[in-house]
Design a protein around this motif. Sequence first.
Motif, short mmCIF file in Angstrom:
data_model
loop_
_atom_site.label_atom_id
_atom_site.label_comp_id
_atom_site.label_asym_id
_atom_site.label_seq_id
_atom_site.Cartn_x
_atom_site.Cartn_y
_atom_site.Cartn_z
N ARG A 24 0.84 -1.19 0.00
CA ARG A 24 0.00 0.00 0.00
C ARG A 24 0.87 1.25 0.00
O ARG A 24 2.00 1.23 0.47
N SER A 25 0.34 2.34 -0.52
CA SER A 25 1.13 3.57 -0.59
C SER A 25 1.11 4.29 0.75
O SER A 25 0.25 4.05 1.61
N MET A 26 2.05 5.20 0.91
CA MET A 26 2.16 5.97 2.14
C MET A 26 0.93 6.86 2.34
O MET A 26 0.55 7.16 3.46
N GLU A 27 0.29 7.27 1.26
CA GLU A 27 -0.89 8.13 1.36
C GLU A 27 -2.09 7.39 1.93
O GLU A 27 -3.11 8.00 2.24
N ALA A 28 -2.01 6.07 2.07
CA ALA A 28 -3.11 5.28 2.60
C ALA A 28 -3.18 5.30 4.12
O ALA A 28 -4.00 4.61 4.71
N CYS A 29 -2.37 6.12 4.76
CA CYS A 29 -2.35 6.20 6.22
C CYS A 29 -3.70 6.67 6.74
O CYS A 29 -4.17 7.75 6.37
N GLN A 32 -4.91 10.67 11.45
CA GLN A 32 -4.82 12.11 11.28
C GLN A 32 -3.96 12.75 12.37
O GLN A 32 -3.34 13.77 12.14
N ARG A 37 0.21 9.01 13.34
CA ARG A 37 0.59 9.03 11.92
C ARG A 37 2.09 8.76 11.76
O ARG A 37 2.50 8.01 10.87
N MET A 41 3.74 5.60 9.77
CA MET A 41 4.69 5.78 8.68
C MET A 41 6.04 5.14 9.00
O MET A 41 6.71 4.63 8.10
N TRP A 44 5.57 1.58 8.25
CA TRP A 44 5.50 1.44 6.79
C TRP A 44 6.89 1.46 6.18
O TRP A 44 7.23 0.61 5.36
#
Length: 57
Positions: A24-29, A32, A37, A41, A44
């Motif tokens: 999955r991409s980092m933007e899928a975190c 908030q 977060r 990351m 990840w």
Amino acid sequence: MKRQKRDRLERAQSKGYKAGLNGRSMEACPYQQMDARSYWMGGWRDAREDKHSGLYK
């Protein structure tokens, strides 16, 4: 109180690690809040490094 907070952050890191292994991409975190977060990351990034080093296929 601190124990509960630490468990939440450890869970965030574990979920981030699993997301990284699954590609999955980092933007899928999903988090908030900045502390959760950053733990997500971090997990990840660890998973991506492990995968690129050949630890997982």
